[in-house]
Design a protein around this motif. Structure first.
Motif, short mmCIF file in Angstrom:
data_model
loop_
_atom_site.label_atom_id
_atom_site.label_comp_id
_atom_site.label_asym_id
_atom_site.label_seq_id
_atom_site.Cartn_x
_atom_site.Cartn_y
_atom_site.Cartn_z
N ASN A 74 36.56 37.51 36.35
CA ASN A 74 38.02 37.50 36.48
C ASN A 74 38.72 36.86 35.28
O ASN A 74 39.94 36.70 35.29
N MET A 75 37.92 36.48 34.26
CA MET A 75 38.48 36.03 32.98
C MET A 75 37.58 36.56 31.87
O MET A 75 36.36 36.42 31.94
N SER A 76 38.19 37.14 30.86
CA SER A 76 37.42 37.84 29.82
C SER A 76 36.58 36.90 28.97
O SER A 76 35.57 37.33 28.39
N ASP A 77 36.96 35.63 28.87
CA ASP A 77 36.23 34.71 28.00
C ASP A 77 35.20 33.88 28.76
O ASP A 77 34.67 32.91 28.23
N GLN A 78 34.92 34.24 30.01
CA GLN A 78 33.96 33.51 30.83
C GLN A 78 32.73 34.38 31.11
O GLN A 78 32.81 35.61 31.08
N VAL A 79 31.62 33.71 31.40
CA VAL A 79 30.40 34.45 31.73
C VAL A 79 30.15 34.51 33.23
O VAL A 79 29.25 35.22 33.68
N HIS A 80 30.93 33.76 34.00
CA HIS A 80 30.84 33.79 35.47
C HIS A 80 32.26 33.90 36.04
O HIS A 80 33.19 33.31 35.48
N PRO A 81 32.45 34.62 37.15
CA PRO A 81 33.75 34.58 37.83
C PRO A 81 34.00 33.16 38.33
O PRO A 81 33.07 32.45 38.71
N LEU A 82 35.27 32.75 38.32
CA LEU A 82 35.55 31.37 38.69
C LEU A 82 36.90 31.23 39.39
O LEU A 82 37.79 32.05 39.24
#
Length: 283
Positions: A74-82
């Motif tokens: 749910n964020m393009s710069d993350q590797v996991h949804p948070l």
């Protein structure tokens, strides 16, 4: 924007931007980091809700009742949804008056979260401070895992100190998933109070949190209290002038770390956060 006022306290809410707090001030001083004009991201706000899960889910993958699920980033710069869905959704104003408001977020179930639910935030501003409760009701026919929390941003300078008691801190991988426990004073001795201005990042969950914390600034002593939140996630990025002190119901990636809290159809889980001004004695 929705404005509440009680005594020396002023609260501004942004229901349309993730059900967030835009500002909280006491005697004209910012207790939470104020949202800048024109902000479009909940990450720029004073505080946002965590629902229906708190913090990260590893790779967005988990198994519930023998069924494998995979939710998207749910964020393009993350590797996991948070942080769940609530902070990325508009909230409706169900009720409001000069000192209180009820915001509602309803999710019908989709690829982002397979279960239908209803979330509510109840804000109450009194002469001694703010109390906000956050709840989620499972409206699906299947049992739903549920985690909740708050993500408040506090202003920080060289005088700001944080004090709280916990049993341990979870050390994390490079992608911020908890791996093993260490002594609660691993980064600083928070039990006696420590400065929040740091040279290195802290982004870790404290286990066995007592449920209270004291924030000392140049002008005020702010008392933070959580209900239904045995974990306290601390985010202190160096040099940015703010930090986060987050009461949460579950550890990061809890859904993959044993038995998560499950809600039956119609069942509700609730947490709460209070921010008040202390009498002048530290925690």
């Amino acid at each position: 924007m929705l404005h509440l006022e009680a005594g020396d306290w002023r609260l501004t809410l942004q229901p349309e931007l993730g059900g967030t707090i835009a500002a909280l001030a006491y005697q004209g001083r910012d207790i939470l980091r104020p949202t800048p004009p024109g902000a479009t991201s909940p990450l720029e706000t004073a505080s946002f809700p965590l629902v229906p899960y708190a913090n990260r889910i590893a790779d967005g993958r988990f198994t519930v009742d023998g069924i494998d699920y995979h939710i998207p980033l749910n964020m393009s710069d993350q590797v996991h949804p948070l942080h769940g869905l609530g902070w990325l959704s508009g909230w409706a104003v169900e009720a409001s008056d000069p000192v209180s408001a009820v915001l509602v977020h309803v999710h019908e179930g989709d690829e982002r979260w397979p279960w239908a639910y209803r979330a509510e935030q109840h804000f109450t501003l009194e002469a001694n401070g703010l109390r906000v409760s956050l709840s989620v009701e499972n409206r699906d026919s299947k049992p739903m895992p549920a985690g909740l929390g708050f993500h408040p941003y506090f202003p920080a300078d060289g005088t700001t100190r944080l004090t709280f008691d916990a049993q341990s801190v979870w050390l994390s991988t490079a992608d911020l998933l908890p791996t093993k426990q260490a002594s609660a004073d691993h980064f600083a001795d928070w039990s006696t109070g420590a400065a929040v201005a740091r040279d290195t990042l802290i982004d870790n969950a404290y286990d066995g949190w007592s449920g209270t914390a004291t924030i000392e600034t140049a002008d005020d002593i702010v008392l933070l209290a959580g209900e239904g939140t045995p974990y306290f996630h601390v985010f202190m990025p160096p040099g940015l002038g703010f930090y986060c002190a987050e009461p949460v119901s579950d550890l990061t990636n809890a859904i993959n770390r044993g038995a998560p809290t499950m809600l039956a159809q119609g069942e509700t889980r609730t947490v709460a956060l209070s921010l008040t001004i202390g009498s002048g004695e530290s925690h």
